[in-house]
Design an enzyme around this catalytic site. Structure first.
Site, PDB file in Angstrom:
ATOM      1  CE1 TYR A  48      -2.978  -3.015   0.425  1.00 20.99           C
ATOM      2  CE2 TYR A  48      -3.477  -2.451   2.680  1.00 20.99           C
ATOM      3  CZ  TYR A  48      -3.794  -3.155   1.733  1.00 20.99           C
ATOM      4  OH  TYR A  48      -4.392  -4.230   1.993  1.00 20.99           O
ATOM      5  CG  HIS A 110      -0.663  -8.569   0.091  1.00 23.06           C
ATOM      6  ND1 HIS A 110      -0.437  -7.302   0.480  1.00 23.06           N
ATOM      7  CD2 HIS A 110      -2.128  -8.533   0.009  1.00 23.06           C
ATOM      8  CE1 HIS A 110      -1.568  -6.573   0.190  1.00 23.06           C
ATOM      9  NE2 HIS A 110      -2.456  -7.262  -0.276  1.00 23.06           N
TER      10      HIS A 110
HETATM   11  N1  LIG Z   1      -5.535  -8.665   1.413  1.00 22.06           N
HETATM   12  C1  LIG Z   1      -6.166  -8.009   0.270  1.00 22.06           C
HETATM   13  O1  LIG Z   1      -5.553  -8.405  -0.856  1.00 22.06           O
HETATM   14  C2  LIG Z   1      -6.737  -6.729   0.411  1.00 22.06           C
HETATM   15  C3  LIG Z   1      -7.282  -6.349  -0.636  1.00 22.06           C
HETATM   16  C4  LIG Z   1      -8.018  -5.245  -0.538  1.00 22.06           C
HETATM   17  C5  LIG Z   1      -8.329  -4.823   0.804  1.00 22.06           C
HETATM   18  N2  LIG Z   1      -7.846  -5.106   1.713  1.00 22.06           N
HETATM   19  C6  LIG Z   1      -7.885  -4.240   3.166  1.00 22.06           C
HETATM   20  O2  LIG Z   1      -9.309  -4.326   3.400  1.00 22.06           O
HETATM   21  C7  LIG Z   1      -9.643  -2.844   3.449  1.00 22.06           C
HETATM   22  C8  LIG Z   1     -11.117  -2.658   3.093  1.00 22.06           C
HETATM   23  O3  LIG Z   1     -11.164  -2.881   1.767  1.00 22.06           O
HETATM   24  P1  LIG Z   1     -11.291  -1.869   0.752  1.00 22.06           P
HETATM   25  O4  LIG Z   1     -10.776  -0.587   1.228  1.00 22.06           O
HETATM   26  O5  LIG Z   1     -10.814  -2.125  -0.435  1.00 22.06           O
HETATM   27  O6  LIG Z   1     -12.768  -1.658   0.273  1.00 22.06           O
HETATM   28  P2  LIG Z   1     -14.242  -1.502   1.012  1.00 22.06           P
HETATM   29  O7  LIG Z   1     -13.987  -1.137   2.625  1.00 22.06           O
HETATM   30  O8  LIG Z   1     -15.167  -2.661   0.807  1.00 22.06           O
HETATM   31  O9  LIG Z   1     -14.706   0.025   0.534  1.00 22.06           O
HETATM   32  C9  LIG Z   1     -14.298   1.276   0.800  1.00 22.06           C
HETATM   33  C10 LIG Z   1     -15.023   2.058   0.067  1.00 22.06           C
HETATM   34  O10 LIG Z   1     -16.306   2.509   0.424  1.00 22.06           O
HETATM   35  C11 LIG Z   1     -16.625   3.773   0.878  1.00 22.06           C
HETATM   36  N3  LIG Z   1     -17.249   3.708   2.121  1.00 22.06           N
HETATM   37  C12 LIG Z   1     -16.822   3.110   3.246  1.00 22.06           C
HETATM   38  N4  LIG Z   1     -17.658   3.316   4.406  1.00 22.06           N
HETATM   39  C13 LIG Z   1     -18.884   3.621   3.622  1.00 22.06           C
HETATM   40  C14 LIG Z   1     -20.138   4.080   4.013  1.00 22.06           C
HETATM   41  N5  LIG Z   1     -20.601   3.913   5.374  1.00 22.06           N
HETATM   42  N6  LIG Z   1     -21.022   4.529   3.181  1.00 22.06           N
HETATM   43  C15 LIG Z   1     -20.713   4.725   2.008  1.00 22.06           C
HETATM   44  N7  LIG Z   1     -19.492   4.475   1.479  1.00 22.06           N
HETATM   45  C16 LIG Z   1     -18.496   3.927   2.215  1.00 22.06           C
HETATM   46  C17 LIG Z   1     -15.092   4.292   1.043  1.00 22.06           C
HETATM   47  O11 LIG Z   1     -15.261   5.693   0.578  1.00 22.06           O
HETATM   48  P3  LIG Z   1     -14.329   7.053   1.513  1.00 22.06           P
HETATM   49  O12 LIG Z   1     -13.083   6.558   1.808  1.00 22.06           O
HETATM   50  O13 LIG Z   1     -14.695   8.109   0.480  1.00 22.06           O
HETATM   51  O14 LIG Z   1     -15.485   7.275   2.681  1.00 22.06           O
HETATM   52  C18 LIG Z   1     -14.297   3.712  -0.010  1.00 22.06           C
HETATM   53  O15 LIG Z   1     -14.339   4.104  -1.315  1.00 22.06           O
HETATM   54  C19 LIG Z   1      -8.715  -2.167   2.936  1.00 22.06           C
HETATM   55  O16 LIG Z   1      -8.436  -0.848   3.424  1.00 22.06           O
HETATM   56  C20 LIG Z   1      -7.264  -3.004   3.328  1.00 22.06           C
HETATM   57  O17 LIG Z   1      -7.149  -2.834   4.512  1.00 22.06           O
HETATM   58  C21 LIG Z   1      -7.186  -6.215   1.658  1.00 22.06           C
END
Ligand SMILES: NC(=O)c1ccc[n+]([C@@H]2O[C@H](COP(=O)([O-])OP(=O)(O)OC[C@H]3O[C@@H](n4cnc5c(N)ncnc54)[C@H](OP(=O)(O)O)[C@@H]3O)[C@@H](O)[C@H]2O)c1
Length: 284
Positions: A48, A110
């Site tokens: 990241y 990862h």
């Molecule tokens: N191990 C892996 O391969 C892997 C892959 C992907 C992610 N991850 C981890 O999982 C975490 C979460 O996944 P992600 O960040 O990809 O996606 P996510 O949490 O599914 O979605 C994040 C998105 O949703 C929006 N959001 C959040 N809360 C909201 C709400 N209450 N209402 C409306 N929109 C909302 C955010 O926008 P705003 O920020 O503008 O609020 C952002 O655009 C990551 O940050 C990372 O730590 C791991």
């Protein structure tokens, strides 16, 4: 914050804050705000590119007395170019330095590619020496997890972090995590909003019954399945919304309605797609 007990006795908060795709210059403040709002599990990764900023947000929260190191549960991950024992050993030390921490609560592999067994040796030996409290993997489907758990002489992972959301519910994967006592942790619980998740009528109707948002319904659904979930937002009001999920309960009927949304496929990409694997391999 409610916690899950991992198979080595370490306690992990069930809801966490992820920093994927948060711009480097916004990460420290986002992490600080999230901790202030009540998050104790912080999830970053070498890939990241914001470990240093994540560490600064943590430091500020500790320095200001918002929390202390023992209350926090900090995760990072080794990427593909860090596979193999020597590379991983170096990467583990680099992450500790960048984050400004003496130990990590959870260190994951990862992606399931490259010399994961060499990386595992480095992780488990860092765990023995006290640099890491729990070790795990990420993006291992149930088949790969079963192989890994049953390899001779390999210590069992504590956690596997995979995509889980209403479009990709992973019921079979979950059953094998439970059977093997490996904690399932969900990434992209909102599928980053794909397929119009936040305006889905089924999820909105369920939310309306409890005066809760779609995001809250989804996170509550994951909690009730025993899954650890990571939510990401750069907006403090959404961080607060996403953590306010411990004062209501979905009924079995709600859960059945959500089950019907399952598309049984990733909202992002398939880890078995050869073109995808090829592009990952370019990093080796
Ligand atoms: N191990 C892996 O391969 C892997 C892959 C992907 C992610 N991850 C981890 O999982 C975490 C979460 O996944 P992600 O960040 O990809 O996606 P996510 O949490 O599914 O979605 C994040 C998105 O949703 C929006 N959001 C959040 N809360 C909201 C709400 N209450 N209402 C409306 N929109 C909302 C955010 O926008 P705003 O920020 O503008 O609020 C952002 O655009 C990551 O940050 C990372 O730590 C791991």
């Amino acid at each position: 914050m409610i916690t899950k007990m991992l198979n080595n006795g370490v306690e992990m908060p069930q809801l966490g804050f992820g920093v994927y795709q948060i711009p480097e210059n916004e990460t420290a403040n986002a992490v600080y705000q999230a901790i202030k709002i009540g998050y104790r599990l912080i999830d970053t990764a070498i890939a990241y590119g914001n470990e240093e900023q994540t560490g600064l947000g943590i430091k500020r929260a500790i320095d200001e007395g918002v929390t202390n190191r023992e209350e926090l549960f900090v995760t990072t991950k080794l990427f593909i170019q860090h596979m193999g024992e020597e590379n991983s050993q170096k990467a583990i030390n680099d992450s500790l330095e960048k984050l400004g921490l003496e130990y990590l609560d959870l260190f994951l592999i990862h992606q399931p590619y490259g010399d994961i067994y060499g990386a595992w040796k480095a992780l488990t030996s860092a765990q023995k020496s006290g640099k890491i409290r729990a070790v795990g993997v990420s993006n291992f489907d149930a088949a790969k997890l079963i192989e890994f758990v049953n390899m001779n002489g390999i210590a069992k992972p504590q956690v596997n972090q995979i995509e889980v959301n209403p479009w990709h519910q992973r019921e079979i994967d979950l059953s094998y995590h439970v059977k093997n006592d490996v904690q399932l942790e969900a990434w992209a619980p909102f599928a980053e909003g794909r397929h119009d998740l936040f305006t889905n009528s089924v999820l909105m109707e369920i939310g309306d019954k409890y005066n809760k948002s779609v995001g809250q319904v989804v996170l509550r659904w994951l909690m009730q399945r025993g899954i650890v979930a990571l939510a990401k937002s750069v907006r403090p009001e959404r961080m607060a919304e996403n953590i306010a999920i411990f004062d209501f309960e979905l009924t079995p009927e709600d859960v059945d309605e959500i089950a019907k949304l399952n598309r049984d496929e990733s909202a992002f990409f398939d880890h078995h797609n050869p073109a995808m694997v090829e592009s990952f391999m370019e990093r080796l």
